[in-house]
Structure formats: structure tokens, C-alpha cells
Write a protein that holds these residues in place. Sequence first.
Motif, PDB file in Angstrom:
ATOM      1  N   GLU A 148       6.100   2.801  -3.667  1.00  0.00           N
ATOM      2  CA  GLU A 148       6.377   2.176  -3.986  1.00  0.00           C
ATOM      3  C   GLU A 148       5.801   1.555  -1.884  1.00  0.00           C
ATOM      4  N   GLN A 149       6.196   2.283  -1.327  1.00  0.00           N
ATOM      5  CA  GLN A 149       5.703   1.663   0.365  1.00  0.00           C
ATOM      6  C   GLN A 149       4.683   2.142   0.122  1.00  0.00           C
ATOM      7  N   ILE A 150       3.542   2.361  -0.383  1.00  0.00           N
ATOM      8  CA  ILE A 150       2.158   2.683  -0.161  1.00  0.00           C
ATOM      9  C   ILE A 150       1.305   1.683  -0.674  1.00  0.00           C
ATOM     10  N   ARG A 151       2.000   0.888  -2.395  1.00  0.00           N
ATOM     11  CA  ARG A 151       2.274   0.153  -3.443  1.00  0.00           C
ATOM     12  C   ARG A 151       1.382  -1.678  -2.481  1.00  0.00           C
ATOM     13  N   HIS A 152       2.661  -1.461  -2.341  1.00  0.00           N
ATOM     14  CA  HIS A 152       3.067  -3.260  -1.361  1.00  0.00           C
ATOM     15  C   HIS A 152       2.460  -3.390  -0.262  1.00  0.00           C
ATOM     16  N   ALA A 153       1.380  -2.452   0.708  1.00  0.00           N
ATOM     17  CA  ALA A 153       1.129  -2.619   2.200  1.00  0.00           C
ATOM     18  C   ALA A 153      -0.106  -3.498   2.105  1.00  0.00           C
ATOM     19  N   ASP A 154      -0.240  -3.800   3.120  1.00  0.00           N
ATOM     20  CA  ASP A 154      -1.494  -4.788   3.438  1.00  0.00           C
ATOM     21  C   ASP A 154      -2.607  -4.048   4.067  1.00  0.00           C
ATOM     22  N   LEU A 155      -1.334  -3.324   4.466  1.00  0.00           N
ATOM     23  CA  LEU A 155      -2.662  -2.091   5.885  1.00  0.00           C
ATOM     24  C   LEU A 155      -1.649  -0.814   5.553  1.00  0.00           C
ATOM     25  N   ILE A 156      -3.064   0.061   5.005  1.00  0.00           N
ATOM     26  CA  ILE A 156      -2.835   1.552   5.565  1.00  0.00           C
ATOM     27  C   ILE A 156      -2.669   2.044   6.271  1.00  0.00           C
ATOM     28  N   LEU A 157      -2.164   3.282   7.113  1.00  0.00           N
ATOM     29  CA  LEU A 157      -1.993   4.287   8.164  1.00  0.00           C
ATOM     30  C   LEU A 157      -2.073   4.885   7.663  1.00  0.00           C
ATOM     31  N   ALA A 158      -3.439   6.149   7.079  1.00  0.00           N
ATOM     32  CA  ALA A 158      -3.111   7.114   6.022  1.00  0.00           C
ATOM     33  C   ALA A 158      -2.607   8.327   7.291  1.00  0.00           C
TER      34      ALA A 158
END
Length: 293
Positions: free
Chosen positions: A144-154
Motif C-alpha cells: 500500500e505504501q508503494i501503491r499510493h506514492a507519487d514518487l517511488i525511490l527504489a
Amino acid sequence: MIDVYLFSGFLGSGKTTLLKHVIQQAKDAGLKPAVFMNELGEMNFDSDAVEDGVPLKELLDGCICCTGSEKSEAQLQTLMAEEDFDVLLIETTGAAHPVEALDAIFSPLFAERLTFKGIITVADSKRWLDRDKLSPQIRSLYLEQIRHADLILANKMDLLTEAEQAKVTFEVQGLNPAAQIIQTVQSKVPFSALQKISAAQTGAVEKAPVSKLNLNTKVFDFQQPVKREVFEEWLRSLPDSVFRIKGYVPLEGDKYPHAFQYAYGMAQWLPEYLKMRTQIVVIGENLEGIELP
């Protein structure tokens, strides 16, 4: 109007490291940042990462989301009344759902003064590859934390092979096609990348309150210094259900305790040059049988 960025990500993903980078870059750009930090325990070791002169408010022993929303609003209201700043950086606890954490930001008390720029989620790339080993509740929150992000830092890309890096990027993009993904090491990202994002409409929220996650915290106080090799052997014996450890560990032969961080089986030691309270906080599931060596 004050720009607001919300930093999300699971325990030990690298949010506090991101916070330190962004604070410095914002100051270099001539902006005055302020910080609101949330921690599950009664002490916030991560607040040491916020340098002197940067306005800081904390919500301890609770979650910025759900039942902690009113306390968060009060802290933010005090921060805005007492300080003058251009950018507000909110670091949520690793157990917070990012969308639920927005309640405090959109309070009518000060919503007209804030411009919410977006959710930046720091995703532990190594944990992504082993996500199926997480309990169902924890895995749901992590996704969920990834699904609702506007920017993702892998993040933590240096720990993966090139093939694993490509796999993580492809799969994370599939989970959240609308977000930009940036591969990072030590959460290093240009502040300009944050400034370019804008909050997207979020989809349905699969709520996962902290009380339903089976997450626990245990605080251990050290009565005397420990041998580093003994302590590290103890770390290797911990179950996978321990997600995060942080605090200050007194080591035999050293005058001052060491700042200590542990996530996903990896430890980080940093020397301290002040007398700090020697204790650690352990965060995870099923912690009943865990004791110091």
C-alpha cells in the motif's frame, strides 16, 4: 503557501536518510525547511538526524494516522504558529498508511496555508524481492505504501545484481504505473525531483491500522557495555519478524555509546561523541521471547 512532502516507507527503508538529504538540499536552495516526525515508541532516535536550527515537532508513541490525527493536528498547528518556514517535511512511522496520514495535513485549521506536493515512498528493493516472506498484514501495508506514492525511490539498489534491479523496477512500476520510479542508493535523490511531483488522485485505500498489524515495540536498557562480537552474534540469531532496531549501544572499550541501526539483517554502527542514553528499540512481530544477550 507552504509546500508539504510526506515521506512514507516501511521500517528501515531509508526515510530518515532521505530526510537528511532533502533538508540540506532545501537549505542550499535558499528555503527554510521544517520537520514533523512520527515514531511508534516513546523515544525518537531519528530526531538526531534533524540538525540544529531546523524547526521540529514530534508525535511519539502513536501513529500520525487514525487515532493520532488530532494530536498531529495540534503539533502542526503549534509548529506553524511558532515558526516561519517554506517547506514542511513529514516523516511517517514505517507502520503508517500514507493516505491515512494525510488527514492531519488537510485539517481545516491550516489547510489553506499548505500545498500538498505528494507522497514520496522509499521502497527497500531487497525487501521487495522477499516480500512473500512477510506476514499478510505487513505485506499489505508494504504494498500500500508503494501503491499510493507519487514518487517511488527504489532504494538500496547497490545490494542487488543488475538483473534484480531490473526486476524490482519493472514489478514496482506494475504496482503503481502512475508514479515515477528513481533507483537510489542511500536515498540520494535531487530535491528538484521532489519539486516536480504533484499529488495524484489515490485509489481505494486498504486500511491497515497499527493495531491490526501485530507490530510490537520492545525497549531494552543497557546496564553495562557489551562486546561488539557478542551483540552482533545476537543480531544474527534474531528471527525475520524483527524489522527494525535503533538506538545507542555501549561497547566495551569505548568511552561513548555507538548510534546503532538495524534493518533487514544489516547493521550500521556510527560513533557518537556525547553521552547518550544507552538503550535500543526493537520493532517487529512476535517479540515476546527476545532479550538482550
